[in-house]
Design a protein around this motif. Structure first.
Motif, short mmCIF file in Angstrom:
data_model
loop_
_atom_site.label_atom_id
_atom_site.label_comp_id
_atom_site.label_asym_id
_atom_site.label_seq_id
_atom_site.Cartn_x
_atom_site.Cartn_y
_atom_site.Cartn_z
N LEU A 226 31.07 -18.54 -33.19
CA LEU A 226 31.51 -19.11 -31.76
C LEU A 226 32.67 -18.21 -31.35
O LEU A 226 33.45 -18.09 -32.74
N THR A 227 33.05 -17.98 -30.49
CA THR A 227 34.24 -17.36 -29.76
C THR A 227 35.21 -18.50 -29.61
O THR A 227 34.76 -19.75 -29.65
N LYS A 228 36.64 -18.34 -29.47
CA LYS A 228 37.46 -19.01 -29.56
C LYS A 228 37.39 -19.90 -28.06
O LYS A 228 37.60 -20.93 -27.82
N THR A 229 37.08 -19.03 -26.94
CA THR A 229 36.66 -19.80 -25.58
C THR A 229 35.64 -20.96 -25.83
O THR A 229 35.80 -22.05 -25.15
N GLU A 230 34.64 -20.54 -26.44
CA GLU A 230 33.26 -21.36 -26.76
C GLU A 230 33.89 -22.83 -27.57
O GLU A 230 33.28 -23.78 -27.27
N TYR A 235 33.39 -27.88 -27.61
CA TYR A 235 33.85 -28.85 -28.53
C TYR A 235 35.12 -29.51 -28.39
O TYR A 235 35.72 -30.18 -29.17
N MET A 236 35.79 -29.12 -27.22
CA MET A 236 37.20 -29.78 -26.76
C MET A 236 38.28 -29.77 -27.92
O MET A 236 38.94 -30.70 -28.24
N LEU A 237 38.22 -28.36 -28.68
CA LEU A 237 39.12 -28.25 -29.62
C LEU A 237 40.58 -27.47 -28.96
O LEU A 237 40.57 -26.95 -27.77
N THR A 238 41.68 -27.81 -29.29
CA THR A 238 43.03 -27.03 -28.91
C THR A 238 43.51 -25.91 -29.70
O THR A 238 42.70 -25.61 -30.71
N ASP A 239 44.37 -25.40 -29.10
CA ASP A 239 44.90 -23.99 -29.45
C ASP A 239 45.64 -24.13 -30.98
O ASP A 239 45.26 -23.35 -31.88
N PRO A 240 46.33 -25.26 -31.26
CA PRO A 240 46.73 -25.55 -32.40
C PRO A 240 45.87 -25.64 -33.62
O PRO A 240 46.00 -24.89 -34.62
N GLU A 252 38.39 -11.70 -37.35
CA GLU A 252 38.83 -11.00 -36.29
C GLU A 252 38.14 -9.90 -35.88
O GLU A 252 38.05 -9.01 -37.07
N ARG A 253 37.79 -9.59 -35.00
CA ARG A 253 36.98 -8.42 -34.15
C ARG A 253 37.59 -7.91 -33.32
O ARG A 253 38.39 -8.56 -32.45
N PRO A 254 37.62 -6.65 -33.09
CA PRO A 254 38.34 -5.99 -31.92
C PRO A 254 37.62 -6.58 -30.66
O PRO A 254 36.27 -6.82 -30.61
N ASN A 255 38.43 -6.67 -29.50
CA ASN A 255 37.62 -7.20 -28.15
C ASN A 255 36.71 -6.32 -27.60
O ASN A 255 37.07 -4.98 -27.48
N PRO A 256 35.49 -6.68 -27.30
CA PRO A 256 34.37 -5.80 -26.69
C PRO A 256 34.69 -5.49 -25.18
O PRO A 256 34.13 -4.49 -24.81
N MET A 264 39.50 -10.50 -30.83
CA MET A 264 38.37 -11.60 -30.75
C MET A 264 38.31 -12.60 -32.04
O MET A 264 38.28 -11.79 -33.47
N MET A 265 38.79 -13.90 -31.83
CA MET A 265 38.76 -14.56 -33.00
C MET A 265 36.96 -15.44 -32.86
O MET A 265 36.73 -16.02 -32.01
N LEU A 266 36.50 -15.36 -34.30
CA LEU A 266 34.89 -15.70 -34.27
C LEU A 266 35.26 -17.01 -35.40
O LEU A 266 35.79 -16.73 -36.31
#
Length: 377
Positions: A226-230, A235-240, A252-256, A264-266
């Motif tokens: 899952l990406t950070k946005t998803e 799932y209504m999770l926060t940035d911290p 971490e993967r390069p941003n496509p 990109m954070m997976l």
């Protein structure tokens, strides 16, 4: 009379008491011919020089005789007739130019006397300026080798092989894959689904999850990424929470979309669901309720914003229509006049009733039934 062929006249008779001429030798004839050709060449050279001087005197006007604003012809300033003793400024060879080097004699202007020429290939972007090793010898960022640049002592094939080995080492694949011990079977990592020994070592290091590639493809609902946005929206999770690697490890993967953007954070799906369902919201039903509540609040805020803008538009429209009717001299008098009966009507307002559709208070006159909207501050 037929035309007679001309004949060579006979040689004149030698005068008496004169000896006949001695015939010329071949060497004398050759010398005479050479002298004749030299004389002819000198004559042609003098004639050409005279013609060139005459033509230059006619075609090249003197700079003194030029009128104001008149441009000189190109032939006047051309370098076709440069004397042999003139120095060529473009020739920087001291051997052929009499030891003169124009570049050594050029002095910089006053504004550029403090100019310092830098070699940008030796500079490093420290995110606080471009610096060289001489500028800050104690800066570790300047002395650290750049892993993405090819070293000078390596060939292209050696650099490609080095990059391939580095990628295999990071992925723990090929010769860098951890070995399996027959003697210590209890230390071998096995797949948590099928018990296979061919686990993905990269996932084991990052997520702490021992699973093989076959099970990852077989169970996408559990082992998909899952990406950070998803994770934030579904799932209504926060940035911290998402930035805490101990709580939720990420890959971490390069941003496509664009290479210059952040990586990109997976996240692993089952780890995100386990934290969201069991620790944060309690259950999947509680997450659904919180999600519906958030969507309802968002929709209500959107409707309230639309109603407030609509009320402002109504006020502006009524004021503008009344002003235009007054300027055009339309019917009616001042506001509150009793039109047609000659007297002035005084409104008797009733109680304020809130209009559910408009969301604003409305009060009406008891006698004429006129309604006005009332704002409470």
């Amino acid at each position: 009379m037929a035309t007679q062929r001309p004949l060579t006249p006979p040689r004149a008779a030698a005068p008496p008491n004169v000896l006949p001429r001695t015939p010329l030798t071949p060497e004398q004839v050759k010398k005479i011919e050479i002298n004749r050709l030299k004389a002819k060449a000198l004559r042609d050279q003098r004639e050409a020089e005279a013609r060139r001087q005459d033509s230059s005197a006619v075609s090249k006007p003197s700079a003194i005789n030029l009128a104001a604003g008149q441009k000189r012809a190109h032939s006047v300033i051309s370098s076709t007739d440069v004397p042999a003793t003139s120095r060529n400024g473009r020739n920087t060879d001291p051997a052929t130019n009499g030891g003169f080097r124009p570049l050594d004699q050029i002095q910089p202007a006053r504004n550029f006397t403090k100019f310092v020429e830098y070699d940008f290939s030796k500079m490093t972007d420290t995110k606080g300026g471009f610096l060289t090793v001489e500028d800050d010898p104690h800066n570790k960022a300047l002395h650290a080798p750049n892993a993405d640049e090819k070293p000078a002592h390596m060939t292209l094939k050696e650099w490609e092989r080095h990059q391939l080995l580095r990628s295999l080492r990071e992925q723990k694949a090929g010769p860098f894959e951890p070995g399996l011990s027959v003697l210590k079977k209890e230390e071998n990592k096995v797949c948590r689904e099928c018990g296979s020994l061919e686990v993905d070592w990269k996932w084991l290091d990052i997520f702490g999850c021992a699973v093989c590639n076959a099970c990852k493809d077989k169970l996408p609902d559990k082992y998909s990424l899952l990406t950070k946005t998803e994770a934030k929206e579904d799932y209504m999770l926060t940035d911290p929470e998402l930035k805490d690697e101990e709580l939720l490890p990420h890959l971490e993967r390069p941003n496509p979309h664009k290479s210059t953007w952040n990586n990109m954070m997976l996240y692993l799906r089952y780890q995100v669901e386990e934290y969201a369902f069991s620790k944060k919201w309690g259950s999947a039903e509680a997450l659904d309720e919180a999600f519906e509540k958030r969507e309802t609040d968002k929709k209500k805020r959107k409707q309230d914003k639309f109603k407030s803008k609509l009320q402002e538009l109504k006020k502006k429209t009524r004021v503008e229509a009344y002003r235009r009717s007054r300027q055009a001299g339309g019917g009616g008098g001042d506001f509150g006049d009793d039109v047609g009966r000659g007297g002035k009507h005084t409104h008797v307002w009733g109680r304020t009733i809130e209009n559910e559709d408009a969301g604003i208070g409305v009060k009406a006159c008891v006698e004429c039934g006129m309604e006005v909207e009332e704002l409470e501050f």
